[in-house]
Design a protein around this motif. Structure first.
Motif, PDB file in Angstrom:
ATOM      1  N   LEU A 140       2.186   4.423  13.992  1.00  0.00           N
ATOM      2  CA  LEU A 140       2.903   3.556  13.049  1.00  0.00           C
ATOM      3  C   LEU A 140       4.061   2.792  13.686  1.00  0.00           C
ATOM      4  O   LEU A 140       4.774   2.066  13.001  1.00  0.00           O
ATOM      5  CB  LEU A 140       3.438   4.393  11.884  1.00  0.00           C
ATOM      6  N   ASP A 141       4.258   2.939  15.005  1.00  0.00           N
ATOM      7  CA  ASP A 141       5.373   2.245  15.651  1.00  0.00           C
ATOM      8  C   ASP A 141       5.100   0.767  15.871  1.00  0.00           C
ATOM      9  O   ASP A 141       6.009  -0.008  16.158  1.00  0.00           O
ATOM     10  CB  ASP A 141       5.690   2.905  17.003  1.00  0.00           C
ATOM     11  N   ASN A 142       3.842   0.357  15.776  1.00  0.00           N
ATOM     12  CA  ASN A 142       3.459  -1.031  15.999  1.00  0.00           C
ATOM     13  C   ASN A 142       2.659  -1.544  14.807  1.00  0.00           C
ATOM     14  O   ASN A 142       2.128  -0.772  14.014  1.00  0.00           O
ATOM     15  CB  ASN A 142       2.600  -1.155  17.266  1.00  0.00           C
ATOM     16  N   ALA A 143       2.539  -2.862  14.719  1.00  0.00           N
ATOM     17  CA  ALA A 143       1.728  -3.460  13.666  1.00  0.00           C
ATOM     18  C   ALA A 143       0.250  -3.382  13.990  1.00  0.00           C
ATOM     19  O   ALA A 143      -0.590  -3.783  13.191  1.00  0.00           O
ATOM     20  CB  ALA A 143       2.140  -4.917  13.459  1.00  0.00           C
TER      21      ALA A 143
ATOM     22  N   ALA B  23      -8.279   3.980  13.436  1.00  0.00           N
ATOM     23  CA  ALA B  23      -9.039   3.104  12.533  1.00  0.00           C
ATOM     24  C   ALA B  23      -8.493   3.136  11.110  1.00  0.00           C
ATOM     25  O   ALA B  23      -8.554   2.123  10.403  1.00  0.00           O
ATOM     26  CB  ALA B  23     -10.510   3.508  12.546  1.00  0.00           C
ATOM     27  N   GLN B  24      -7.959   4.276  10.677  1.00  0.00           N
ATOM     28  CA  GLN B  24      -7.420   4.328   9.319  1.00  0.00           C
ATOM     29  C   GLN B  24      -6.144   3.501   9.208  1.00  0.00           C
ATOM     30  O   GLN B  24      -5.942   2.793   8.206  1.00  0.00           O
ATOM     31  CB  GLN B  24      -7.150   5.769   8.890  1.00  0.00           C
ATOM     32  N   VAL B  25      -5.291   3.566  10.211  1.00  0.00           N
ATOM     33  CA  VAL B  25      -4.075   2.748  10.189  1.00  0.00           C
ATOM     34  C   VAL B  25      -4.444   1.264  10.188  1.00  0.00           C
ATOM     35  O   VAL B  25      -3.845   0.451   9.466  1.00  0.00           O
ATOM     36  CB  VAL B  25      -3.170   3.107  11.375  1.00  0.00           C
ATOM     37  N   THR B  26      -5.443   0.891  10.979  1.00  0.00           N
ATOM     38  CA  THR B  26      -5.915  -0.494  10.980  1.00  0.00           C
ATOM     39  C   THR B  26      -6.441  -0.891   9.601  1.00  0.00           C
ATOM     40  O   THR B  26      -6.200  -2.002   9.115  1.00  0.00           O
ATOM     41  CB  THR B  26      -7.018  -0.668  12.032  1.00  0.00           C
ATOM     42  N   ALA B  27      -7.151   0.030   8.960  1.00  0.00           N
ATOM     43  CA  ALA B  27      -7.676  -0.255   7.618  1.00  0.00           C
ATOM     44  C   ALA B  27      -6.551  -0.433   6.606  1.00  0.00           C
ATOM     45  O   ALA B  27      -6.653  -1.258   5.692  1.00  0.00           O
ATOM     46  CB  ALA B  27      -8.607   0.877   7.178  1.00  0.00           C
TER      47      ALA B  27
ATOM     48  N   HIS C  13      -3.502  -1.632   7.265  1.00  0.00           N
ATOM     49  CA  HIS C  13      -2.959  -2.972   7.491  1.00  0.00           C
ATOM     50  C   HIS C  13      -3.896  -4.029   6.916  1.00  0.00           C
ATOM     51  O   HIS C  13      -3.449  -5.021   6.315  1.00  0.00           O
ATOM     52  CB  HIS C  13      -2.751  -3.203   8.986  1.00  0.00           C
ATOM     53  N   GLY C  14      -5.208  -3.815   7.080  1.00  0.00           N
ATOM     54  CA  GLY C  14      -6.179  -4.764   6.541  1.00  0.00           C
ATOM     55  C   GLY C  14      -6.140  -4.829   5.031  1.00  0.00           C
ATOM     56  O   GLY C  14      -6.228  -5.910   4.436  1.00  0.00           O
TER      57      GLY C  14
ATOM     58  N   VAL D  98      -1.435  -0.135  -2.226  1.00  0.00           N
ATOM     59  CA  VAL D  98      -1.321   0.389  -0.865  1.00  0.00           C
ATOM     60  C   VAL D  98       0.150   0.491  -0.483  1.00  0.00           C
ATOM     61  O   VAL D  98       0.882  -0.507  -0.486  1.00  0.00           O
ATOM     62  CB  VAL D  98      -2.081  -0.493   0.148  1.00  0.00           C
ATOM     63  N   ALA D  99       0.570   1.694  -0.141  1.00  0.00           N
ATOM     64  CA  ALA D  99       1.966   1.935   0.220  1.00  0.00           C
ATOM     65  C   ALA D  99       2.300   1.257   1.547  1.00  0.00           C
ATOM     66  O   ALA D  99       1.440   1.071   2.420  1.00  0.00           O
ATOM     67  CB  ALA D  99       2.216   3.439   0.330  1.00  0.00           C
ATOM     68  N   THR D 100       3.566   0.903   1.693  1.00  0.00           N
ATOM     69  CA  THR D 100       4.037   0.383   2.975  1.00  0.00           C
ATOM     70  C   THR D 100       3.788   1.430   4.052  1.00  0.00           C
ATOM     71  O   THR D 100       4.148   2.604   3.876  1.00  0.00           O
ATOM     72  CB  THR D 100       5.535   0.067   2.898  1.00  0.00           C
ATOM     73  N   PRO D 101       3.148   1.077   5.167  1.00  0.00           N
ATOM     74  CA  PRO D 101       2.869   2.082   6.209  1.00  0.00           C
ATOM     75  C   PRO D 101       4.155   2.761   6.682  1.00  0.00           C
ATOM     76  O   PRO D 101       5.168   2.100   6.929  1.00  0.00           O
ATOM     77  CB  PRO D 101       2.226   1.256   7.321  1.00  0.00           C
ATOM     78  N   HIS D 102       4.103   4.067   6.790  1.00  0.00           N
ATOM     79  CA  HIS D 102       5.279   4.838   7.199  1.00  0.00           C
ATOM     80  C   HIS D 102       4.844   6.151   7.821  1.00  0.00           C
ATOM     81  O   HIS D 102       3.711   6.605   7.629  1.00  0.00           O
ATOM     82  CB  HIS D 102       6.195   5.113   6.000  1.00  0.00           C
TER      83      HIS D 102
END
Length: 550
Positions: free
Chosen positions: A429-432, A437-441, A443-444, A456-460
């Motif tokens: 989560l330190d980068n955009a 794959a789940q973190v990418t999903a 953001h998508g 969708v919650a803000t990534p944290h």
């Protein structure tokens, strides 16, 4: 004769079939084993989601959809691969055209309206031509399930007052009457009166018998989800061993009895091994029927662990592939799995399926709906946090796992193993961008305006205490839908083993696999169950009226 047409079942498909037939001049008798309080059947309890294609709601959100894309998604999802799929495929194509054509205008003309944010259910397996919706298509009805049922209940009651529809409640059909090779009525057991509220299990005390006759019968009796023995008997090997422990997403009267009864009268059942059950089931803390289950409609952020504490592999993320996840979990040796998440994720991403779990939408309250964007968990979700047996909370992973193990002492998890997976996820989560794959999903998903605003919650980082406490949710398998059923042609006539129509017999709704004996194939795109009842009920009602009125 007692009527031109007997409709077996007063659920959504039955009400649509009955009203359509009556409006075309047929006299209709609706036979229902429950009381009047259960008019509308399972649909009343639903979230009210409907599959629509290239709708005004989609276009306002910048969603580009088309019948070609939807048919591609349907075929990739259904996976039709059997000789028996001739009529299911034909029904599927007809339904997709309906969903892209007159479905919305027909329902809009009946007074139905939809929430402006279109949901994105069953996001798929990562292949362009594979399972899943390429775009959001899940339109939540304003009023949820009751809002879907209401126009047809209202019209049925009006037609009843005009003498064009009659209801025979507390009549359990035990046999279809066959006379001269044609279905000509039903034999019923008269059940003792029942005054319980909608959905509550009622008595099965027989106080009499009757034979009711008609020129034709339409079977709209639903599936097998309330009968775990039938679910296990039909469970396919491809989904692994059937669960020993399940909870129930439908009332007890959804018992599947009419499937076998219709077979005895000559109808053919196909694809009985195709079924649709959810893996995000919760025990309802305030149950209405036995083992009453509520499904989480999850956003994509929860960390999903199996019963051994191992993270599920891509693309088995929350909300992506229901049956793919079910098949995977059946290999783990456990009937449960876990979501691990934070308070911030619960507040933004947890929606509970069902009309009673969404009072703002069900009651059509704009003020209450606007409350969803305020801080804090929605009231029904908070009630599960406070009272639900499947939720535990803690400030650290080790404390959380200790409470998870207290819930499932026969399947204890290693806290260090769970903590390592949470840390691995958090470091992405330190980068955009990320290789996870789940973190990418996630953001998508936030690139879609509807998800970013409401789902969708803000990534944290999960271990960031400002988003805490940590929460774990025990998930159970929840029985829901029968995807196979009575084989029907495009006029909803029930077919024999030889492929010929059974004279005098039609079927619609879940008992017919929502059309053809399984128009969904192996999987559903969601929002298509209610729509399948509407489409097949309308088709059956119109066709049977034409047949009996000449």
């Amino acid at each position: 004769m007692d009527a031109d047409v007997i409709v077996v079942g007063a659920g959504l498909a039955g009400l649509v079939a009955a009203t359509e037939a009556a409006e075309r001049g047929a006299s209709v008798l609706v036979v229902e084993q429950e009381s009047r309080s259960n008019l509308g059947g399972q649909a009343f309890w639903s979230f009210g989601g409907l599959f629509l294609i290239d709708s005004p709601e989609q276009r306002r959100l910048g969603i580009r959809d088309s019948v070609e894309l939807a048919w591609q998604d349907w075929q990739g999802t259904a996976g039709f691969d059997r000789l028996e799929d001739h009529w299911p495929r034909a029904w599927a194509r007809a339904y997709v055209d309906f969903a892209a054509g007159e479905k919305r205008s027909w329902l809009h003309g009946l007074g139905m309206r939809w929430f402006p944010m279109v949901g994105w259910a069953e996001r798929g397996d990562g292949r362009a031509g594979g399972h899943g919706n390429s775009v959001p298509r899940f339109h939540v009805t304003w009023g949820t399930g009751p809002g879907v049922v209401e126009p047809f209940v209202r019209r049925a009651v009006e037609l009843e007052q005009e003498g064009r529809i009659r209801f025979a409640f507390r009549r359990r059909v035990d046999e279809l009457v066959v006379d001269g090779g044609a279905v000509a009525g039903v034999r019923v057991a008269v059940l003792a009166p029942a005054t319980e509220p909608r959905g509550v299990t009622t008595n099965r005390d027989v106080v009499g018998e009757e034979e009711l006759t008609a020129r034709a019968v339409v079977v709209t009796s639903g599936g097998i989800g309330g009968n775990h023995d039938l679910v296990r008997a039909a469970w396919p090997e491809r989904l692994g061993p059937p669960p020993e422990r399940m909870i129930t997403g439908v009332p007890a009267h959804v018992d599947g009895r009419m499937i076998g009864i219709t077979q005895k009268a000559g109808g053919r059942v196909i694809n009985p091994d195709r079924m649709w059950h959810y893996v995000e089931g919760l025990h309802n803390w305030d149950p209405i029927w036995p083992q009453h289950a509520i499904r989480i409609l999850p956003g994509p952020s929860s960390l999903w662990l199996d019963g051994n504490g191992d993270r599920l592999p891509p693309p088995l993320f929350p909300g992506f592939d229901t049956l793919g996840t079910l098949a995977h979990l059946r290999t783990t040796g456990h009937d449960h799995s876990w979501f691990v998440l934070t308070r911030s994720v619960v507040e933004k991403e947890f929606t509970l399926s069902g009309s009673e779990q969404n009072p703002d939408l069900t009651n059509r309250s704009v003020r209450q709906v606007l409350g969803r964007v305020r801080p804090g968990a929605p009231g029904p979700v908070q009630a599960f946090l406070d009272h639900g047996v499947d939720f535990v909370q803690a400030d650290t992973v080790h404390e959380l796992v200790a409470r998870m193990n207290a819930l499932e002492p026969d399947a204890p998890l290693d806290p260090d193993h769970v903590e390592r997976q949470v840390l691995e996820r958090d470091r992405q989560l330190d980068n955009a961008f990320a290789k996870d794959a789940q973190v990418t999903a996630i953001h998508g998903a936030r690139a879609y305006r509807g998800d970013k605003l409401t789902r969708v919650a803000t990534p944290h980082r999960f271990l960031d205490p400002s988003h805490g406490p940590l929460i774990a949710v025990r998930l159970s398998i929840l029985t829901r839908k029968t995807l196979g059923g009575l084989e029907t042609d495009l006029s909803a006539r029930v077919l024999t083993e030889a492929g010929e129509p059974v004279p005098g017999l039609w079927a619609a709704g879940e008992v017919a696999g929502f059309g053809g004996g399984g128009m969904h194939g192996y999987r559903s795109l969601e929002g298509t169950f209610l729509g399948g009842c509407l489409f097949s009920g309308r088709t059956a009602g119109r066709a049977v009226a034409d047949a009996v009125r000449g």
